[in-house]
Design an enzyme around this catalytic site. Sequence first.
Site, PDB file in Angstrom:
ATOM      1  CE  LYS A 278       0.406  -0.201  -8.880  1.00  0.00           C
ATOM      2  NZ  LYS A 278       0.782  -1.370  -9.700  1.00  0.00           N
ATOM      3  NE  ARG A 352      10.092  -1.740 -14.991  1.00  0.00           N
ATOM      4  CZ  ARG A 352       9.518  -2.814 -15.527  1.00  0.00           C
ATOM      5  NH1 ARG A 352       9.842  -3.206 -16.744  1.00  0.00           N
ATOM      6  NH2 ARG A 352       8.613  -3.483 -14.847  1.00  0.00           N
TER       7      ARG A 352
HETATM    8  N1  BES Z   1       4.955  -1.600  -7.330  1.00  0.00           N
HETATM    9  C1  BES Z   1       4.519  -2.321  -8.474  1.00  0.00           C
HETATM   10  C2  BES Z   1       4.772  -3.824  -8.362  1.00  0.00           C
HETATM   11  C3  BES Z   1       3.874  -4.564  -7.441  1.00  0.00           C
HETATM   12  C4  BES Z   1       2.581  -4.876  -7.801  1.00  0.00           C
HETATM   13  C5  BES Z   1       4.345  -5.000  -6.225  1.00  0.00           C
HETATM   14  C6  BES Z   1       1.778  -5.581  -6.940  1.00  0.00           C
HETATM   15  C7  BES Z   1       3.539  -5.723  -5.378  1.00  0.00           C
HETATM   16  C8  BES Z   1       2.255  -6.004  -5.725  1.00  0.00           C
HETATM   17  C9  BES Z   1       5.242  -1.825  -9.714  1.00  0.00           C
HETATM   18  O1  BES Z   1       5.539  -0.483  -9.722  1.00  0.00           O
HETATM   19  C10 BES Z   1       4.349  -2.088 -10.866  1.00  0.00           C
HETATM   20  O2  BES Z   1       3.316  -1.496 -10.923  1.00  0.00           O
HETATM   21  N2  BES Z   1       4.774  -2.977 -11.768  1.00  0.00           N
HETATM   22  C11 BES Z   1       3.990  -3.338 -12.889  1.00  0.00           C
HETATM   23  C12 BES Z   1       4.900  -3.399 -14.070  1.00  0.00           C
HETATM   24  C13 BES Z   1       4.175  -3.549 -15.369  1.00  0.00           C
HETATM   25  C14 BES Z   1       3.430  -2.281 -15.684  1.00  0.00           C
HETATM   26  C15 BES Z   1       5.176  -3.837 -16.462  1.00  0.00           C
HETATM   27  C16 BES Z   1       3.360  -4.703 -12.606  1.00  0.00           C
HETATM   28  O3  BES Z   1       4.024  -5.557 -12.015  1.00  0.00           O
HETATM   29  O4  BES Z   1       2.195  -4.866 -12.937  1.00  0.00           O
HETATM   30 MN    MN Z   2       3.958   0.671 -10.466  1.00  0.00          MN
END
Ligand code: BES
Ligand code: MN
Length: 495
Positions: A278, A352
Site C-alpha cells: 500500500k 477474502r
Molecule cells: N483492508 C483493506 C480494505 C480497506 C482499505 C479498508 C481502506 C479500509 C480502508 C483490504 O484488505 C484491501 O486492501 N482491499 C483492497 C482490495 C483491492 C486490492 C481489490 C482495496 O479495497 O483497495
Molecule cells: Mn488489503
Amino acid sequence: MEFTIKAGSPEKLKNGCVVVGAFAGGDLTVAARALDNASDGAIAAVLAQGDLDEKAGSTLMLHAVRGVAAPRVLLVSLGKADALSDKVYRDAVGAAAKALAGSAAGDAAFCLADIDIPGRDLPWRLAQAAQILKDSTYRCDELKSKKEESKKGIKKLVFVARHKDAAALETAVLRGEAVADGLALAKTLGNLPGNVCTPGYLATAAKKLAKDHKIKVEILERADMEKLGMGSLLSVSRGSHEPPKFIILHYKGGKAKDKPVVLVGKGVTFDSGGISLKPGEGMDEMKYDMCGAASVLGTFKAIARMELPINVVGLIPATENMPGGSATKPGDIVTSMSGQTIEVLNTDAEGRLILCDALTYAERFDPAAVVDIATLTGACIIALGNATSGLMANDDALAAELLASGQASGDKAWQLPIWDEYQEMLKSNFADIPNIGTKGAGAITAACFLARFTKAYKWAHLDIAGPAWKSGAEKGSTGRPVPLLTQFLIDRAAE
Ligand code: BES
Ligand code: MN
Ligand code: ZN
C-alpha cells in the site's frame, strides 16, 4: 457509570443534575413541564430568552432553579416536536452525556426517555440511552504514560421512568450496558497498535474473554491450519514473522440441539498490502484491519453479559499481511480448504483469502446462519461512506433481518446486490478463481468471491471498511457493528 431506574417527580429529585428535554418553539416534555410548574415558569422563561438553540442536541445547563430540589437542570433540545426520530433521540442523549461529562454534578436523574418516538417503546429508549451514556465514558489511554484524571463527570445515573413491567425496564438498561461493554472491548482491541495487537494478542484476548464469561475458546496454530488445508489463509501469513492464529469461540446459551449462528471476523492485525504494498500515507490505519474480529469478540462479551438464550460460534482468522522474502507474490496460485484454487493477483486483497477458509470451516457447525464481518474493501467506503456498512447476502430473509437490526440499533447497514452478472467479473485463466475482479463494483466482487465458499448455508457479509473507525482529529475505533450484531442475536434469541 452505575444505572438505576425509578419513578418520581423530577422537581423533587435530589441528584446533582436533572436532565429534561425541550422542543423547538418552547413546547416542553412532561418532565420539563413538571420543573416549569414547580419553578413558577422559570424553564419557559429561560427558553423564551433564546439561549437554548432550537437545533436538536443543543444543551443548556441551569443552576439553582427555584422550586427544583436538584442544584442543576440540564435542558436538552429535541428539535421540532413533530420531527422526533431515532437519530434526534440518540443525538440528544449523546449531547446530554457530553454536557454531564463536563459538569461536576457527580450524579444525575435522566428524564429524556419520556418522549414518544415513532415505533420505539420505553425499553428501546432506555436501552439506547444506557448504551450511549455508558459508551460516552470510553477512554483509550492504555498506552499513555500519564492517564488524564478528571474529577468531573457522572458516576451514578437514575433513569426516571414508569412502566407496568418493571423487569422489562431492568432488562433494557442491562442490555444497553452490555452493548456498551462490547463496544468498549471492540474499540480497545481496534485502537491497539499492530505491534501490540498481534494475532497472538487477539488469541490471548479471546482466552481472557472466555475465562471471564460462559464462553469456550479454542486456538488453532499454523500446524493445525496446515492439516485442515487452509492454504489460502496461510498464504497471507507467509510474509510475516508473527504466527497466525485461528480463534474459535463457543457461546452456548440455547438448547443443545439449536443450530448456532456463526460470526466470522476478519482479523488482519496489520495490512501493509503485502508485496502489492500500500502507499505510505495513512498506512497506520491498517492496524484497524482486525475490526471485524474485534466486533465478534465485543459481541460475544455483550451476549454473554445478557445471558442470551442462543447458540453462537465465533471464528476469527488472525494474521498479519506483510511483504517478506517468503511472502506470497502476485500471480501465485494457492489451494483453499474448499479445494478451489485461487490466483492471487493482488496480495492486498487478503481479507477474502483468510475469510474463505474460515467460511469453509464454518460448515462443520451446521449453522442456522453465517455472518462475516470485515474491513474488506476501500470500494465500499466509496459506495456508502463511513455512516453505513455494506450488506451482501445469499438469502434475502437473512439480509432483511440484518437490515432491521441495523435500524433498531442505529448501527445501520445497506444492501448491495451480488447477482450472477457480477460473478462474471471473477475469471482466472490459470486457477478456479482470481482474488480480484475486473474494474468496478469492488465491494460486490469481493462478496462474490466469498459467495463461492458459502453455498452450504445461509450467509451474509458485512463490509465495515467505512464505519469501523474514524480518521482525523477523532481518530479511533467505533466498535461497530457490535450494536447491530447484538441486536440481531437478541431478536434471534426471542424467536
Ligand atoms: N483492508 C483493506 C480494505 C480497506 C482499505 C479498508 C481502506 C479500509 C480502508 C483490504 O484488505 C484491501 O486492501 N482491499 C483492497 C482490495 C483491492 C486490492 C481489490 C482495496 O479495497 O483497495
Ligand atoms: Mn488489503
Ligand atoms: Zn485488509
